[in-house]
Design a protein around this motif. Structure first.
Motif, PDB file in Angstrom:
ATOM      1  N   ALA A   1       0.837  -1.202   0.000  1.00  0.00           N
ATOM      2  CA  ALA A   1       0.000   0.000   0.000  1.00  0.00           C
ATOM      3  C   ALA A   1       0.871   1.251   0.000  1.00  0.00           C
ATOM      4  CB  ALA A   1      -0.918  -0.002   1.216  1.00  0.00           C
ATOM      5  N   ILE A   2       0.551   2.184  -0.892  1.00  0.00           N
ATOM      6  CA  ILE A   2       1.314   3.430  -0.993  1.00  0.00           C
ATOM      7  C   ILE A   2       0.454   4.622  -0.554  1.00  0.00           C
ATOM      8  CG2 ILE A   2       2.544   4.953  -2.581  1.00  0.00           C
ATOM      9  CD1 ILE A   2       3.872   2.519  -3.347  1.00  0.00           C
ATOM     10  N   ARG A   3      -0.763   4.707  -1.089  1.00  0.00           N
ATOM     11  CA  ARG A   3      -1.604   5.871  -0.825  1.00  0.00           C
ATOM     12  C   ARG A   3      -3.078   5.456  -0.861  1.00  0.00           C
ATOM     13  NH1 ARG A   3       0.624   8.224  -4.598  1.00  0.00           N
ATOM     14  NH2 ARG A   3       2.388   8.902  -3.390  1.00  0.00           N
ATOM     15  N   TYR A   4      -3.877   6.037   0.034  1.00  0.00           N
ATOM     16  CA  TYR A   4      -5.315   5.759   0.102  1.00  0.00           C
ATOM     17  C   TYR A   4      -6.079   7.039  -0.216  1.00  0.00           C
ATOM     18  CZ  TYR A   4      -9.889   4.984   2.267  1.00  0.00           C
ATOM     19  OH  TYR A   4     -11.218   4.910   2.507  1.00  0.00           O
ATOM     20  N   TYR A   5      -7.057   6.937  -1.110  1.00  0.00           N
ATOM     21  CA  TYR A   5      -7.901   8.070  -1.491  1.00  0.00           C
ATOM     22  C   TYR A   5      -9.306   7.874  -0.904  1.00  0.00           C
ATOM     23  CZ  TYR A   5      -4.190   8.873  -4.877  1.00  0.00           C
ATOM     24  OH  TYR A   5      -2.974   9.089  -5.464  1.00  0.00           O
TER      25      TYR A   5
ATOM     26  N   SER B   1     -10.249   4.251  -3.096  1.00  0.00           N
ATOM     27  CA  SER B   1      -9.305   3.439  -3.847  1.00  0.00           C
ATOM     28  C   SER B   1      -7.923   3.536  -3.212  1.00  0.00           C
ATOM     29  CB  SER B   1      -9.256   3.884  -5.308  1.00  0.00           C
ATOM     30  OG  SER B   1      -8.744   5.190  -5.413  1.00  0.00           O
ATOM     31  N   LEU B   2      -7.039   2.673  -3.675  1.00  0.00           N
ATOM     32  CA  LEU B   2      -5.726   2.521  -3.069  1.00  0.00           C
ATOM     33  C   LEU B   2      -4.674   2.432  -4.165  1.00  0.00           C
ATOM     34  CD1 LEU B   2      -4.843   1.921  -0.059  1.00  0.00           C
ATOM     35  CD2 LEU B   2      -4.914  -0.470  -0.679  1.00  0.00           C
TER      36      LEU B   2
ATOM     37  N   ILE C   1      -9.532  -5.285  -1.463  1.00  0.00           N
ATOM     38  CA  ILE C   1      -8.422  -5.657  -0.593  1.00  0.00           C
ATOM     39  C   ILE C   1      -8.933  -6.520   0.573  1.00  0.00           C
ATOM     40  CG2 ILE C   1      -7.085  -3.625  -1.242  1.00  0.00           C
ATOM     41  CD1 ILE C   1      -7.770  -2.388   1.438  1.00  0.00           C
ATOM     42  N   PRO C   2      -8.049  -7.330   1.184  1.00  0.00           N
ATOM     43  CA  PRO C   2      -8.477  -8.197   2.293  1.00  0.00           C
ATOM     44  C   PRO C   2      -9.015  -7.412   3.497  1.00  0.00           C
ATOM     45  CG  PRO C   2      -6.320  -8.855   1.474  1.00  0.00           C
ATOM     46  CD  PRO C   2      -6.662  -7.560   0.806  1.00  0.00           C
ATOM     47  N   LYS C   3      -9.936  -8.044   4.220  1.00  0.00           N
ATOM     48  CA  LYS C   3     -10.611  -7.401   5.352  1.00  0.00           C
ATOM     49  C   LYS C   3      -9.631  -6.950   6.438  1.00  0.00           C
ATOM     50  CE  LYS C   3     -14.762  -8.782   6.487  1.00  0.00           C
ATOM     51  NZ  LYS C   3     -15.880  -9.588   6.995  1.00  0.00           N
ATOM     52  N   GLU C   4      -8.573  -7.733   6.689  1.00  0.00           N
ATOM     53  CA  GLU C   4      -7.601  -7.371   7.721  1.00  0.00           C
ATOM     54  C   GLU C   4      -6.887  -6.065   7.369  1.00  0.00           C
ATOM     55  OE1 GLU C   4      -6.638 -10.610   5.889  1.00  0.00           O
ATOM     56  OE2 GLU C   4      -8.536 -11.131   6.804  1.00  0.00           O
ATOM     57  N   ILE C   5      -6.609  -5.864   6.098  1.00  0.00           N
ATOM     58  CA  ILE C   5      -5.920  -4.660   5.633  1.00  0.00           C
ATOM     59  C   ILE C   5      -6.860  -3.454   5.695  1.00  0.00           C
ATOM     60  CG2 ILE C   5      -4.635  -3.614   3.727  1.00  0.00           C
ATOM     61  CD1 ILE C   5      -3.285  -6.087   5.053  1.00  0.00           C
ATOM     62  N   LYS C   6      -8.130  -3.670   5.398  1.00  0.00           N
ATOM     63  CA  LYS C   6      -9.120  -2.581   5.487  1.00  0.00           C
ATOM     64  C   LYS C   6      -9.168  -2.015   6.902  1.00  0.00           C
ATOM     65  CE  LYS C   6     -12.230  -4.259   1.926  1.00  0.00           C
ATOM     66  NZ  LYS C   6     -13.543  -4.820   1.632  1.00  0.00           N
ATOM     67  N   LYS C   7      -9.067  -2.894   7.905  1.00  0.00           N
ATOM     68  CA  LYS C   7      -9.114  -2.454   9.304  1.00  0.00           C
ATOM     69  C   LYS C   7      -7.902  -1.606   9.658  1.00  0.00           C
ATOM     70  CE  LYS C   7     -11.783  -6.373  10.943  1.00  0.00           C
ATOM     71  NZ  LYS C   7     -11.763  -7.614  11.723  1.00  0.00           N
TER      72      LYS C   7
ATOM     73  N   ILE D   1      -6.080   0.292   7.402  1.00  0.00           N
ATOM     74  CA  ILE D   1      -6.117   1.529   6.623  1.00  0.00           C
ATOM     75  C   ILE D   1      -7.225   2.458   7.100  1.00  0.00           C
ATOM     76  CG2 ILE D   1      -6.525   2.491   4.328  1.00  0.00           C
ATOM     77  CD1 ILE D   1      -5.156  -0.031   3.224  1.00  0.00           C
ATOM     78  N   LYS D   2      -8.412   1.914   7.323  1.00  0.00           N
ATOM     79  CA  LYS D   2      -9.553   2.742   7.704  1.00  0.00           C
ATOM     80  C   LYS D   2     -10.225   2.146   8.935  1.00  0.00           C
ATOM     81  CE  LYS D   2     -13.856   4.540   5.920  1.00  0.00           C
ATOM     82  NZ  LYS D   2     -14.912   4.325   4.945  1.00  0.00           N
ATOM     83  N   PRO D   3      -9.647   2.360  10.120  1.00  0.00           N
ATOM     84  CA  PRO D   3     -10.251   1.782  11.334  1.00  0.00           C
ATOM     85  C   PRO D   3     -11.574   2.478  11.681  1.00  0.00           C
ATOM     86  CG  PRO D   3      -8.401   3.184  11.905  1.00  0.00           C
ATOM     87  CD  PRO D   3      -8.461   3.126  10.407  1.00  0.00           C
ATOM     88  N   ASN D   4     -12.571   1.679  12.036  1.00  0.00           N
ATOM     89  CA  ASN D   4     -13.890   2.242  12.407  1.00  0.00           C
ATOM     90  C   ASN D   4     -14.147   2.019  13.875  1.00  0.00           C
ATOM     91  OD1 ASN D   4     -14.403   3.132   9.876  1.00  0.00           O
ATOM     92  ND2 ASN D   4     -15.616   1.362   9.276  1.00  0.00           N
TER      93      ASN D   4
END
Length: 70
Positions: free
Chosen positions: A27-31, A36-37, A59-65, A67-70
């Motif tokens: 992962a480099i940058r998140y928009y 998108s990534l 992207i995998p669910k673990e990575i989503k958590k 990058i964007k923690p809720n």
């Protein structure tokens, strides 16, 4: 006045890596507005294939958590 949203979030310093079907992504940058990534793509031999922009939903669910923690 609403809260000003960032155009992108830099992730290259966090060393976030994941694999999908024997292809490694860094992962480099998140928009956030486009959901998108930007990722650096590397094949199983370690050869860099370049940069890609992939949808956040792919992207995998673990990575989503991470990058964007809720």
């Amino acid at each position: 006045m609403g809260k000003k949203q960032k155009k992108s979030v830099e992730l290259s310093d966090q060393k976030i890596n994941f694999m999908i079907q024997k292809i490694s992504y860094k992962a480099i940058r998140y928009y956030p507005t486009a959901m998108s990534l930007d990722v650096m793509v590397t094949d199983e031999d370690g050869t860099k294939l370049g940069m890609q922009n992939i949808p956040f939903a792919h992207i995998p669910k673990e990575i989503k958590k991470i990058i964007k923690p809720n």
